[in-house]
Motif scaffolding. Sequence first.
Motif, PDB file in Angstrom:
ATOM      1  N   LYS A  33       0.854  -1.188   0.000  1.00  0.00           N
ATOM      2  CA  LYS A  33       0.000   0.000   0.000  1.00  0.00           C
ATOM      3  C   LYS A  33       0.886   1.234   0.000  1.00  0.00           C
ATOM      4  CE  LYS A  33      -4.277  -1.085   0.136  1.00  0.00           C
ATOM      5  NZ  LYS A  33      -5.273  -0.471  -0.681  1.00  0.00           N
ATOM      6  N   LEU A  34       0.549   2.197  -0.858  1.00  0.00           N
ATOM      7  CA  LEU A  34       1.202   3.499  -0.783  1.00  0.00           C
ATOM      8  C   LEU A  34       0.433   4.302   0.253  1.00  0.00           C
ATOM      9  CD1 LEU A  34       2.749   2.966  -3.448  1.00  0.00           C
ATOM     10  CD2 LEU A  34       2.261   5.337  -4.013  1.00  0.00           C
ATOM     11  N   VAL A  36      -0.010   8.017   2.172  1.00  0.00           N
ATOM     12  CA  VAL A  36       0.356   9.435   2.300  1.00  0.00           C
ATOM     13  C   VAL A  36      -0.272   9.978   3.588  1.00  0.00           C
ATOM     14  CG1 VAL A  36       0.352  11.716   1.233  1.00  0.00           C
ATOM     15  CG2 VAL A  36       0.586   9.677  -0.191  1.00  0.00           C
ATOM     16  N   GLY A  37      -1.561  10.247   3.564  1.00  0.00           N
ATOM     17  CA  GLY A  37      -2.208  10.830   4.743  1.00  0.00           C
ATOM     18  C   GLY A  37      -2.634   9.772   5.748  1.00  0.00           C
ATOM     19  N   THR A  39      -5.410   8.452   5.988  1.00  0.00           N
ATOM     20  CA  THR A  39      -6.772   8.677   6.492  1.00  0.00           C
ATOM     21  C   THR A  39      -7.739   7.596   5.990  1.00  0.00           C
ATOM     22  OG1 THR A  39      -7.470  10.154   4.690  1.00  0.00           O
ATOM     23  CG2 THR A  39      -6.408  11.180   6.587  1.00  0.00           C
ATOM     24  N   GLU A  40      -7.326   6.813   5.004  1.00  0.00           N
ATOM     25  CA  GLU A  40      -8.114   5.654   4.573  1.00  0.00           C
ATOM     26  C   GLU A  40      -7.489   4.388   5.133  1.00  0.00           C
ATOM     27  OE1 GLU A  40     -10.883   5.318   2.903  1.00  0.00           O
ATOM     28  OE2 GLU A  40     -11.171   7.260   1.934  1.00  0.00           O
ATOM     29  N   VAL A  41      -6.186   4.228   4.840  1.00  0.00           N
ATOM     30  CA  VAL A  41      -5.490   3.005   5.232  1.00  0.00           C
ATOM     31  C   VAL A  41      -5.517   2.844   6.760  1.00  0.00           C
ATOM     32  CG1 VAL A  41      -3.257   1.819   5.249  1.00  0.00           C
ATOM     33  CG2 VAL A  41      -4.049   2.955   3.174  1.00  0.00           C
ATOM     34  N   ALA A 124      -4.133  13.102   0.788  1.00  0.00           N
ATOM     35  CA  ALA A 124      -3.636  13.458  -0.541  1.00  0.00           C
ATOM     36  C   ALA A 124      -4.727  13.352  -1.602  1.00  0.00           C
ATOM     37  CB  ALA A 124      -2.483  12.544  -0.908  1.00  0.00           C
ATOM     38  N   ASN A 128      -7.391  10.062  -2.450  1.00  0.00           N
ATOM     39  CA  ASN A 128      -8.841  10.124  -2.677  1.00  0.00           C
ATOM     40  C   ASN A 128      -9.225   9.400  -3.965  1.00  0.00           C
ATOM     41  OD1 ASN A 128     -11.494  12.042  -3.595  1.00  0.00           O
ATOM     42  ND2 ASN A 128     -11.403  11.327  -1.495  1.00  0.00           N
ATOM     43  N   ASP A 137     -15.788  12.795  -2.982  1.00  0.00           N
ATOM     44  CA  ASP A 137     -16.298  14.102  -3.414  1.00  0.00           C
ATOM     45  C   ASP A 137     -15.541  14.666  -4.600  1.00  0.00           C
ATOM     46  OD1 ASP A 137     -18.271  14.343  -1.479  1.00  0.00           O
ATOM     47  OD2 ASP A 137     -16.774  14.898   0.022  1.00  0.00           O
ATOM     48  N   LEU A 181       0.012   6.018  -9.100  1.00  0.00           N
ATOM     49  CA  LEU A 181      -0.519   7.276  -9.639  1.00  0.00           C
ATOM     50  C   LEU A 181       0.525   8.346  -9.350  1.00  0.00           C
ATOM     51  CD1 LEU A 181      -2.819   9.000 -10.850  1.00  0.00           C
ATOM     52  CD2 LEU A 181      -3.748   9.211  -8.545  1.00  0.00           C
TER      53      LEU A 181
HETATM   54  P1  FAD Z   1      -4.152   6.986   2.272  1.00  0.00           P
HETATM   55  O1  FAD Z   1      -4.956   6.419   3.406  1.00  0.00           O
HETATM   56  O2  FAD Z   1      -2.730   7.318   2.556  1.00  0.00           O
HETATM   57  O3  FAD Z   1      -4.259   6.034   0.984  1.00  0.00           O
HETATM   58  C1  FAD Z   1      -5.522   5.697   0.469  1.00  0.00           C
HETATM   59  C2  FAD Z   1      -5.429   4.640  -0.632  1.00  0.00           C
HETATM   60  O4  FAD Z   1      -4.897   5.188  -1.837  1.00  0.00           O
HETATM   61  C3  FAD Z   1      -4.551   3.460  -0.294  1.00  0.00           C
HETATM   62  O5  FAD Z   1      -5.142   2.289  -0.803  1.00  0.00           O
HETATM   63  C4  FAD Z   1      -3.264   3.781  -1.006  1.00  0.00           C
HETATM   64  O6  FAD Z   1      -2.510   2.648  -1.288  1.00  0.00           O
HETATM   65  C5  FAD Z   1      -3.768   4.441  -2.264  1.00  0.00           C
HETATM   66  N1  FAD Z   1      -2.824   5.422  -2.833  1.00  0.00           N
HETATM   67  C6  FAD Z   1      -2.507   6.623  -2.294  1.00  0.00           C
HETATM   68  N2  FAD Z   1      -1.684   7.306  -3.114  1.00  0.00           N
HETATM   69  C7  FAD Z   1      -1.466   6.503  -4.188  1.00  0.00           C
HETATM   70  C8  FAD Z   1      -0.711   6.654  -5.394  1.00  0.00           C
HETATM   71  N3  FAD Z   1       0.002   7.749  -5.632  1.00  0.00           N
HETATM   72  N4  FAD Z   1      -0.726   5.637  -6.289  1.00  0.00           N
HETATM   73  C9  FAD Z   1      -1.445   4.507  -6.048  1.00  0.00           C
HETATM   74  N5  FAD Z   1      -2.179   4.322  -4.935  1.00  0.00           N
HETATM   75  C10 FAD Z   1      -2.195   5.303  -4.018  1.00  0.00           C
HETATM   76  N6  FAD Z   1     -13.400  11.656   1.473  1.00  0.00           N
HETATM   77  C11 FAD Z   1     -14.211  12.412   0.685  1.00  0.00           C
HETATM   78  O7  FAD Z   1     -14.249  12.218  -0.527  1.00  0.00           O
HETATM   79  N7  FAD Z   1     -14.964  13.410   1.224  1.00  0.00           N
HETATM   80  C12 FAD Z   1     -14.966  13.699   2.547  1.00  0.00           C
HETATM   81  O8  FAD Z   1     -15.672  14.614   2.986  1.00  0.00           O
HETATM   82  C13 FAD Z   1     -14.139  12.896   3.407  1.00  0.00           C
HETATM   83  N8  FAD Z   1     -14.140  13.116   4.734  1.00  0.00           N
HETATM   84  C14 FAD Z   1     -13.374  12.321   5.549  1.00  0.00           C
HETATM   85  C15 FAD Z   1     -13.421  12.534   6.920  1.00  0.00           C
HETATM   86  C16 FAD Z   1     -12.677  11.745   7.786  1.00  0.00           C
HETATM   87  C17 FAD Z   1     -12.763  11.989   9.270  1.00  0.00           C
HETATM   88  C18 FAD Z   1     -11.836  10.711   7.245  1.00  0.00           C
HETATM   89  C19 FAD Z   1     -11.004   9.838   8.156  1.00  0.00           C
HETATM   90  C20 FAD Z   1     -11.781  10.500   5.877  1.00  0.00           C
HETATM   91  C21 FAD Z   1     -12.556  11.285   5.006  1.00  0.00           C
HETATM   92  N9  FAD Z   1     -12.547  11.089   3.612  1.00  0.00           N
HETATM   93  C22 FAD Z   1     -13.355  11.865   2.807  1.00  0.00           C
HETATM   94  C23 FAD Z   1     -11.717  10.046   3.001  1.00  0.00           C
HETATM   95  C24 FAD Z   1     -10.197  10.370   2.868  1.00  0.00           C
HETATM   96  O9  FAD Z   1      -9.809  11.408   3.718  1.00  0.00           O
HETATM   97  C25 FAD Z   1      -9.794  10.755   1.457  1.00  0.00           C
HETATM   98  O10 FAD Z   1     -10.097   9.716   0.569  1.00  0.00           O
HETATM   99  C26 FAD Z   1      -8.304  11.126   1.326  1.00  0.00           C
HETATM  100  O11 FAD Z   1      -8.123  11.907   0.171  1.00  0.00           O
HETATM  101  C27 FAD Z   1      -7.385   9.930   1.294  1.00  0.00           C
HETATM  102  O12 FAD Z   1      -6.041  10.371   1.188  1.00  0.00           O
HETATM  103  P2  FAD Z   1      -4.853   9.792   2.087  1.00  0.00           P
HETATM  104  O13 FAD Z   1      -3.594  10.439   1.619  1.00  0.00           O
HETATM  105  O14 FAD Z   1      -5.137   9.918   3.543  1.00  0.00           O
HETATM  106  O15 FAD Z   1      -4.919   8.254   1.671  1.00  0.00           O
END
Ligand code: FAD
Length: 305
Positions: A33-34, A36-37, A39-41, A124, A128, A137, A181
């Motif tokens: 898994k990559l 960044v934030g 917030t999903e993983v 990131a 999303n 979104d 990506l």
């Molecule tokens: P991570 O958890 O770091 O990664 C998420 C996934 O993407 C993983 O599977 C990872 O492997 C993959 N990934 C990441 N970067 C790459 C790359 N470059 N290439 C290939 N794979 C990759 N989402 C909404 O749409 N709207 C909202 O209002 C919203 N509100 C939220 C509120 C809360 C409290 C929380 C916890 C989450 C919320 N989210 C929302 C979801 C989340 O915040 C977003 O999807 C966010 O953009 C994920 O980014 P991240 O960097 O934290 O992802």
Amino acid sequence: QKQLCFKGERVTWIQPTTLKELVALKSQYPNAKLVVGNTEVGIEMRLKNMLYPVIIAPAWISEMNAVQHTETGVTFGAACTLSLVEEVLRKAVAELPPYKTEVFQAVLEQLRWFAGPQIRNVAALGGNIMTASPISDLNPVLMASESKLTLVSNEGKRTITMDEKFFTGYRKTTVKPEEILLSVEIPYSKKGEYFSAFKQASRREDDIAIVTCGMRVLFQDGTKRIEKIKLSYGGMAPTTVLALKTCQELSGRDWNEKLLQDACRLLAGEMDLSPSAPGGMVDFRRTLTLSFFFKFYLTVLQKLS
Ligand code: FAD
């Protein structure tokens, strides 16, 4: 700077320093898994008991954190945080002629109601997209605007358009396991092109959408006749979708009351939900698809006059 590696009992964390190292790692560990934030993983691992034995952090890869202004739009490295995207687009909207920034304004409108600042500061853009959540979104905006995604692997780079084929199933995309990506280009809009995004959630702040959308229309030069229209919805299927049939039928039509009526009839047919669809609120969600179009219709009408 040297590559970092932490090995725990269950998880290995690797933080490479160059893109070359990153793609080599992803080809060595396609299921890694990559992160960044996180917030999903983080939620998947803590609350859903998922285990990812190899985690790769692209935080140090400059290409993935870069912002570039190009001839056709603004390109964000996939690891750019949503707060950075917001800052860059806000500046572009302030400096560029308004006709060029219709899509940027819609992204900003979605970000306004996207989580809270703590999440936006770390989450990131790429995270999303790649989470491929049906209620993302940003994905409906990126799909309706035909944003460009650049993917990279050991084999090289390829650029694709986010279209109806990008999401292949619930939380699945066409991106191959060994691919990453790299960046996302959000395009400028043209003269005669209008874009809106809407989100309905149970409460305004920091909430998951019930239905969300991105809507774009391009008119033939100096007319009210549609050259191209793209309506993309989240929350209506296991993936972000395009109302393809509706868009096809509306092409070439004039922007008037008759079009509004036909669009609502077509959308009601195409954006259907079975009574047992996951998420419930079936009637409400179906109604939202029409009310969003109604809002878009009025917004564009006002801009045309
Ligand atoms: P991570 O958890 O770091 O990664 C998420 C996934 O993407 C993983 O599977 C990872 O492997 C993959 N990934 C990441 N970067 C790459 C790359 N470059 N290439 C290939 N794979 C990759 N989402 C909404 O749409 N709207 C909202 O209002 C919203 N509100 C939220 C509120 C809360 C409290 C929380 C916890 C989450 C919320 N989210 C929302 C979801 C989340 O915040 C977003 O999807 C966010 O953009 C994920 O980014 P991240 O960097 O934290 O992802």
